[in-house]
Design a protein around this motif. Structure first.
Motif, short mmCIF file in Angstrom:
data_model
loop_
_atom_site.label_atom_id
_atom_site.label_comp_id
_atom_site.label_asym_id
_atom_site.label_seq_id
_atom_site.Cartn_x
_atom_site.Cartn_y
_atom_site.Cartn_z
N VAL A 182 65.83 36.64 46.92
CA VAL A 182 65.26 37.94 47.25
C VAL A 182 65.54 38.90 46.11
CG1 VAL A 182 65.12 39.78 48.97
CG2 VAL A 182 65.83 37.48 49.67
N GLU A 183 64.52 39.64 45.68
CA GLU A 183 64.69 40.64 44.62
C GLU A 183 64.26 42.00 45.14
OE1 GLU A 183 64.02 37.68 40.77
OE2 GLU A 183 62.65 39.39 41.09
N TYR A 184 65.10 42.99 44.86
CA TYR A 184 64.85 44.36 45.29
C TYR A 184 64.54 45.21 44.06
CZ TYR A 184 67.16 42.63 49.51
OH TYR A 184 67.51 41.90 50.61
N ARG A 185 63.27 45.57 43.91
CA ARG A 185 62.84 46.35 42.74
C ARG A 185 62.77 47.84 43.02
NH1 ARG A 185 60.61 43.20 38.66
NH2 ARG A 185 60.54 40.97 39.17
N GLY A 186 62.68 48.21 44.26
CA GLY A 186 62.59 49.61 44.63
C GLY A 186 62.76 49.75 46.13
N THR A 187 62.76 50.97 46.59
CA THR A 187 62.96 51.22 48.02
C THR A 187 61.63 51.45 48.72
OG1 THR A 187 63.25 53.60 47.60
CG2 THR A 187 65.24 52.22 47.62
N VAL A 188 61.61 51.13 50.01
CA VAL A 188 60.48 51.44 50.87
C VAL A 188 60.85 52.70 51.65
CG1 VAL A 188 59.01 50.67 52.76
CG2 VAL A 188 59.82 49.02 51.04
N GLU A 189 60.06 53.75 51.47
CA GLU A 189 60.39 55.05 52.02
C GLU A 189 59.58 55.34 53.29
OE1 GLU A 189 62.75 56.74 50.64
OE2 GLU A 189 62.96 55.66 48.73
N GLY A 203 54.59 21.54 45.90
CA GLY A 203 55.04 20.78 44.74
C GLY A 203 56.07 19.78 45.21
N GLU A 204 57.15 19.64 44.45
CA GLU A 204 58.24 18.78 44.91
C GLU A 204 58.82 19.29 46.22
OE1 GLU A 204 61.19 18.22 41.95
OE2 GLU A 204 59.83 17.35 40.48
N ALA A 205 58.78 20.62 46.40
CA ALA A 205 59.21 21.25 47.66
C ALA A 205 58.19 22.31 48.03
CB ALA A 205 60.59 21.86 47.50
N THR A 206 58.03 22.55 49.32
CA THR A 206 57.10 23.57 49.78
C THR A 206 57.78 24.93 49.69
OG1 THR A 206 56.02 22.03 51.30
CG2 THR A 206 55.70 24.38 51.70
N GLU A 207 57.15 25.84 48.94
CA GLU A 207 57.72 27.16 48.72
C GLU A 207 56.74 28.23 49.18
OE1 GLU A 207 59.95 28.70 44.94
OE2 GLU A 207 57.84 29.27 44.71
N LEU A 208 57.26 29.24 49.84
CA LEU A 208 56.47 30.39 50.25
C LEU A 208 56.95 31.59 49.44
CD1 LEU A 208 54.42 31.83 52.09
CD2 LEU A 208 56.25 32.09 53.78
N ALA A 209 56.04 32.18 48.66
CA ALA A 209 56.35 33.38 47.88
C ALA A 209 55.75 34.59 48.59
CB ALA A 209 55.80 33.27 46.47
N MET A 210 56.53 35.68 48.67
CA MET A 210 56.10 36.86 49.43
C MET A 210 56.50 38.13 48.70
SD MET A 210 57.34 35.42 53.14
CE MET A 210 58.78 34.61 52.41
N TRP A 211 55.70 39.18 48.94
CA TRP A 211 55.94 40.47 48.29
C TRP A 211 55.67 41.60 49.28
CZ3 TRP A 211 53.28 36.38 46.43
CH2 TRP A 211 53.67 35.82 45.21
N LEU A 212 56.52 42.62 49.26
CA LEU A 212 56.26 43.88 49.95
C LEU A 212 55.93 44.92 48.88
CD1 LEU A 212 59.04 44.18 52.70
CD2 LEU A 212 56.60 43.76 53.05
N SER A 213 54.73 45.49 48.96
CA SER A 213 54.27 46.42 47.92
C SER A 213 53.80 47.73 48.53
CB SER A 213 53.12 45.80 47.11
OG SER A 213 53.51 44.59 46.52
N VAL A 214 53.90 48.79 47.73
CA VAL A 214 53.41 50.11 48.10
C VAL A 214 52.54 50.62 46.96
CG1 VAL A 214 54.02 52.49 48.68
CG2 VAL A 214 55.46 50.60 49.50
N ALA A 215 51.29 50.89 47.24
CA ALA A 215 50.33 51.37 46.23
C ALA A 215 50.30 50.44 45.01
CB ALA A 215 50.68 52.79 45.81
N GLY A 216 50.34 49.13 45.28
CA GLY A 216 50.27 48.15 44.22
C GLY A 216 51.57 47.90 43.47
N GLU A 217 52.64 48.57 43.85
CA GLU A 217 53.95 48.41 43.20
C GLU A 217 54.87 47.60 44.08
OE1 GLU A 217 57.55 51.41 42.62
OE2 GLU A 217 55.89 51.88 41.25
N VAL A 218 55.37 46.47 43.56
CA VAL A 218 56.24 45.60 44.33
C VAL A 218 57.60 46.28 44.55
CG1 VAL A 218 57.46 43.39 44.39
CG2 VAL A 218 55.11 43.50 43.52
N ARG A 219 58.03 46.35 45.79
CA ARG A 219 59.33 46.92 46.12
C ARG A 219 60.36 45.82 46.42
NH1 ARG A 219 58.28 52.38 47.35
NH2 ARG A 219 56.57 52.95 45.94
N VAL A 220 59.93 44.78 47.17
CA VAL A 220 60.82 43.67 47.51
C VAL A 220 60.00 42.38 47.41
CG1 VAL A 220 62.48 42.75 49.17
CG2 VAL A 220 61.95 45.19 49.20
N SER A 221 60.62 41.32 46.91
CA SER A 221 59.92 40.03 46.83
C SER A 221 60.90 38.92 47.17
CB SER A 221 59.33 39.80 45.44
OG SER A 221 60.35 39.84 44.44
#
Length: 235
Positions: A182-189, A203-221
């Motif tokens: 989990v990466e935290y790039r900014g806060t959700v206000e 692939g070798e393992a099944t991976e789910l990638a996810m992003w929480l964004s506000v106005a096109g800017e990633v806040r958490v992934s």
């Protein structure tokens, strides 16, 4: 570990794990006398290796220590063990920031006096590695609730994982996480219009990638590697 911490399969939720890590880190810094009115520790990233998820009513023990540092951040390792064989290993990068301006502060001599021996001089980087959502990711809105906000009046880091758990259950039903970052790039206000994007990578393992964004800017992934529940229970 109680009813509100587990999902319908009686296994510990990712959001509950994040809350445990958050709370034990706060308790440890309080005990060490590193909490002060000028600075606050903010988590930047968390890596999880899940050997066996804890289950309902399992007694848990958390062991935490500083495992490295940089000029303005430190790495905290936490091991979660359970009375029924649960084992989760976590490594989190925490940045020390000015409480009012939000700028990173240099770690002082008091920090090194307390944690220097445990860190053993190991240096760590504060680099984030997740990219932006690809064009073919599926996007939907994610509503915010009053209960999502903490004392800093933004969505609590542990709460943000509830969105990812919902996406995991929707995209990979019958699977359980075995590894996550989990990466935290900014806060959700308060008042933000949040979008949740997700894509499954096989692939070798099944991976789910996810992003929480506000106005096109990633806040958490996050990226989650998931395995069938039968395989995880045998591991």
């Amino acid at each position: 570990m109680h009813l509100g911490d587990v999902d319908a399969s009686a296994r510990l939720r990712l959001a509950a794990i994040a809350r445990y890590l958050q709370d034990v880190a706060t308790d440890d810094t309080d005990d060490a006398g590193l909490s002060d009115p000028t600075g606050v520790w903010v988590v930047r990233s968390t890596d999880l290796e899940i050997v066996r998820l804890p289950s309902y009513h399992e007694d848990l023990e958390l062991t935490t220590f500083c495992s490295g540092f940089g000029p303005r951040w430190a790495e905290r390792r936490t091991v979660v063990t359970g009375s029924r064989g649960a084992l989760v290993e976590a490594g989190a990068l925490w940045v020390y920031v000015d409480r009012t301006r939000g700028r990173p502060l240099v770690l002082d001599a008091h920090f090194h006096d307390i944690y220097g021996e445990a860190a053993g001089g190991r240096r760590v980087r504060g680099r984030l590695v997740h990219g932006a959502p690809p064009p073919d990711a599926e996007v939907r809105s994610w509503p915010l609730r009053a209960s999502d906000f903490d004392v800093l009046d933004h969505v609590n880091n542990a709460r943000s994982l509830e969105a990812f758990e919902d996406e995991l259950a929707r995209c990979l039903p019958g699977r359980t996480p075995v590894r996550a970052r989990v990466e935290y790039r900014g806060t959700v206000e308060r008042g933000d219009a949040v979008e949740l994007a997700g894509i499954v990578r096989d692939g070798e393992a099944t991976e789910l990638a996810m992003w929480l964004s506000v106005a096109g800017e990633v806040r958490v992934s996050t990226t989650v590697v998931a395995a069938p529940r039968a395989m995880e229970s045998e591991g």
